[in-house]
Design an enzyme around this catalytic site. Structure first.
Site, mmCIF file in Angstrom:
data_model
loop_
_atom_site.group_PDB
_atom_site.id
_atom_site.type_symbol
_atom_site.label_atom_id
_atom_site.label_comp_id
_atom_site.label_asym_id
_atom_site.label_seq_id
_atom_site.Cartn_x
_atom_site.Cartn_y
_atom_site.Cartn_z
ATOM 1 N N LYS A 83 9.189 15.419 2.538
ATOM 2 C CA LYS A 83 9.478 14.409 1.521
ATOM 3 C C LYS A 83 9.679 15.092 0.176
ATOM 4 C CE LYS A 83 7.562 9.788 0.631
ATOM 5 N NZ LYS A 83 6.292 9.040 0.668
HETATM 6 O O1 G3P Z 1 5.865 4.297 0.135
HETATM 7 C C1 G3P Z 1 5.663 4.448 -1.232
HETATM 8 C C2 G3P Z 1 4.391 3.837 -1.608
HETATM 9 O O2 G3P Z 1 3.299 4.604 -1.185
HETATM 10 C C3 G3P Z 1 4.289 3.473 -3.029
HETATM 11 O O3 G3P Z 1 3.705 2.229 -3.015
HETATM 12 O O4 G3P Z 1 2.464 0.357 -3.908
HETATM 13 O O5 G3P Z 1 2.129 2.674 -4.849
HETATM 14 O O6 G3P Z 1 4.232 1.420 -5.307
HETATM 15 P P1 G3P Z 1 3.099 1.632 -4.345
#
Ligand code: G3P
Length: 217
Positions: A83
């Site tokens: 990634k």
């Molecule tokens: O897949 C990306 C994720 O981990 C980010 O999620 O909720 O931190 O924006 P969030």
């Protein structure tokens, strides 16, 4: 539509994996931090548990250093997707990894143009962050829809991995638009089974069943 679980918590992955709900896993530096585990050790355990792609993220910001880190992560297992962030350095690393035959997930995508660049750099997955766009009053679903159209227009094979999913509606809308994959926290995936009318209906069935005095086994 494929379901990836967005976590580095082994127990949560195992529970959903046993139900056949896990087509892959995504992690990031914040999720590794939350797990309290060593990145190499925990990623190895996840890769042994799950057959599909497991995203492990580099943390260097220069291309050469990203490539060095990514190649080390790729040694963990065959199913690693390296990634990288959507920066020029990340795109350079993406190109280098894809030319070597590695899966690459390009993350932190917030525009259709960024997604176009990732596809041209040979990304296996592009990760547009829906929830974080919603956080700043932009439309995360519109981005998924724009990328779908652009990739279809030119037959790009990069899979749209709808990320930063916070609600069950994000899942439904991603599926309707035709995202290839969603990655969501275990809690959101489990909530997909919930409906108040299911609970209400079951309650009524059980009440009526009790009145029959019967047993099935
Ligand atoms: O897949 C990306 C994720 O981990 C980010 O999620 O909720 O931190 O924006 P969030």
């Amino acid at each position: 539509m494929k379901f990836f679980v967005d976590t580095a918590e082994i127990d949560a992955i195992a529970e959903l994996n046993d139900l056949g709900m896990v087509d892959g896993v995504t992690t990031n530096p914040s999720l590794i931090m939350k797990s309290g585990r060593d990145i190499i050790e925990v990623t190895k355990e996840i890769c042994a548990l799950v057959d599909g792609p497991v995203s492990a993220e580099v943390v260097a910001t220069e291309a050469d250093a990203m490539i060095e880190e990514g190649l080390k992560l790729a040694e963990i297992a065959e199913n690693i997707a390296i990634k990288v962030p959507l920066t020029w350095a990340g795109l350079k690393a993406c190109k280098a990894f894809s030319e070597r035959g590695h899966m690459v997930n390009v993350t932190l995508c917030f525009s259709a143009n960024q997604a176009l660049l990732a596809a041209k750099a040979g990304a296996s997955f592009i990760s547009p962050f829906i929830g974080r766009l919603d956080d700043v009053n932009l439309d995360g679903m519109e981005l998924i829809s724009d990328i779908r159209q652009i990739y279809d227009n030119y037959d790009f094979q990069t899979e749209i991995l709808a990320a930063s999913i916070r609600t069950v509606n994000h899942v439904t809308e991603s599926a309707l638009i035709g995202a290839d994959v969603i990655t969501a926290p275990p809690g959101v995936i489990k909530k997909l089974a919930d409906h108040p009318l299911t609970d209400k209906g079951l309650e009524a069935f059980l009440a009526d069943w009790a009145k029959t005095g019967q047993k099935i086994v």
